[in-house]
Enzyme design. Sequence first.
Site, short mmCIF file in Angstrom:
data_model
loop_
_atom_site.label_atom_id
_atom_site.label_comp_id
_atom_site.label_asym_id
_atom_site.label_seq_id
_atom_site.Cartn_x
_atom_site.Cartn_y
_atom_site.Cartn_z
N LYS A 1 48.87 68.93 62.66
CA LYS A 1 48.76 67.65 63.37
C LYS A 1 49.50 67.78 64.70
O LYS A 1 50.42 68.58 64.83
CB LYS A 1 49.39 66.54 62.54
CG LYS A 1 48.67 66.31 61.24
CD LYS A 1 48.77 64.85 60.84
CE LYS A 1 48.13 64.65 59.49
NZ LYS A 1 48.99 63.97 58.55
N HIS B 1 58.01 62.84 67.74
CA HIS B 1 58.66 64.10 67.37
C HIS B 1 59.50 64.63 68.54
O HIS B 1 60.54 65.24 68.33
CB HIS B 1 57.62 65.14 66.95
CG HIS B 1 56.93 64.80 65.66
ND1 HIS B 1 55.56 64.71 65.56
CD2 HIS B 1 57.42 64.50 64.44
CE1 HIS B 1 55.24 64.38 64.32
NE2 HIS B 1 56.35 64.24 63.62
N HIS C 1 53.85 64.78 68.33
CA HIS C 1 53.69 63.60 69.18
C HIS C 1 54.99 63.16 69.85
O HIS C 1 56.04 63.77 69.64
CB HIS C 1 53.00 62.46 68.42
CG HIS C 1 53.75 62.02 67.20
ND1 HIS C 1 54.99 61.45 67.26
CD2 HIS C 1 53.40 62.07 65.89
CE1 HIS C 1 55.38 61.16 66.04
NE2 HIS C 1 54.45 61.53 65.18
#
Length: 562
Positions: free
Chosen positions: A124, A130, A127
């Site tokens: 994933k 994070h 983002h």
Amino acid sequence: MDYKVLISEKIAEIVDLDANTIVDKIEIPPKSDMGDFAFPCFILSKVMKKAPNLIAIDLAEKINKDNLEKVEALGPYLNFFLDKSAFGKQVLEGVLQAGEEYGNSNIGKGGNVVIDFSSPNIAKPFHVGHLFSTAIGNALYRMYNSQGYNSVGINHLGDWGTQFGKLISAYKRWVDEEALEKDAIKELLRIYVKFHDEADIDPSLEDEGRAYFKKLEDGDEEAVALWKKFRESSLKEFQKVYDRLGVKFDSYNGEAFYNDKMDVVVQELKDKNLLTESNGAQVVNLDEYNMPPCIILKSDGATIYATRDLAAALYRKKKYNFVKSLYVVGGPQALHFKQVFKTLELAGHEWAKDCVHVSFGLVKFADRKLSTRKGEVIFLDDLLKESVNKTLEIINEKNPNLENKEEVAEKVGIGAMVFTYLKNSRDKDIVFDWNDMLSFDGETGPYVQYTYARAKSILRKFGTVEGDVNYSLLTSKEEFELIKTLDGLNDAILNGIERNEPSVVTRYVIDVAKAFNKVYNALPIGTAEEEVKKARLKLVEATSIVIKKALYLIGLETVEEM
Ligand code: ARG
């Protein structure tokens, strides 16, 4: 010499309190014309059976005034004015001698501080949340290390779960190996989104995904090999970001690492009579603490996120015997961590009190609406690229002849983002606004980095000064303010550590830059009298050391010119 300690000792000589107690009470007056330090005398009024303002008058007279310009009573406060030249000499020599060690201490004495940070999910996108975790975690990592602790950085990767069964299924159907090689996460995300779209039409896909996950759990060779491939190729992408940010981890043990460590947790909770059944699930009831139950085993016997965090906490305690264990994770997971920590406490682990959820706010964008609809995400890479490109544009405008423009733009552009994350209390939401972030004269990363480059260019122009100088020449208001600010790095770090709040150091370095620019604007160097010039150059050199160190602590690099 620490002036707070010095003053506390002076007070301790004449009152019935020990210096250690006093030192915590010393304050910095709100205005500098009220002195440099203050002691609130009402603390003594009970023992001395006397009004605080009278105590202040009495102490002002009796106190030993070595190293002080004067001591004044103001209401209930005893205000201390430092002898500026002794103070300046002590602070600046301290900075210059310590160099990059300046601000360090050994109060942590090797105690392990485990910091779980960044922790993105395999396959994933990494983002903006994070990145928030990464910036805070990395800063805390460096701050703790600077105080003699031993930081242990753990990237608790989201590398397990039923989604991996779906990914295997999607991979076998639709993967484009070339695209995977080029940009693993984009390709994995593409096939994952496709899986969901297709499953809407053909629900049997879901069964296929489940079957693959079962295979993975049972250790099927092909499934495990694919899982490893997803993990490694994603990690390779994450690593690029970490390298650009200068972030390091000591362990990448993610959720999967605890697969074989969860039986023990379940058994322990059972043995301690903490498990109860609820709708077929095994849970730890937390009614008494006004929390929903902490689910340990789902009704199908599967473990969940919390089970893994319990296993991880036990493992970390055993492996690192930490004095503190931090989890740098967004605010929405607050309840999860409360439940996990409470469960640890109920299981009799007194060290549960050393586990801390270091939470942070949401990230928003000034110039675009973010829809979390399927597949619509901002890729961090794109964001970093944008920041670096915009910085390059600014440099092209301001300093077109700069030699290593790209390198400078990289450090300043990335630094600007990290700085924005760490500028305000971490619990506040942040809004990314390029104009704000990249401005050279707001409270920004570029502003501080520019100030550093300015100091270095002065030193290049006039040279650094060897040997002694006359520090008593640095007693103007501006210079004294700057010296006092430079003195505060260790305090800022300790303060920041106490609250796990890197913004204390960020605010600190903004203050240093502002104080320096005031000196720069008010006082000439090149045209100053020789002895004054020498002393000022020492001040400039010390400032550059402090800015560099403080920026390092929050994860920013400096550039010599920009
Ligand atoms: N992977 C999780 C996420 O992206 C964060 C994990 C945080 N660490 C932990 N020990 N739970 O939301």
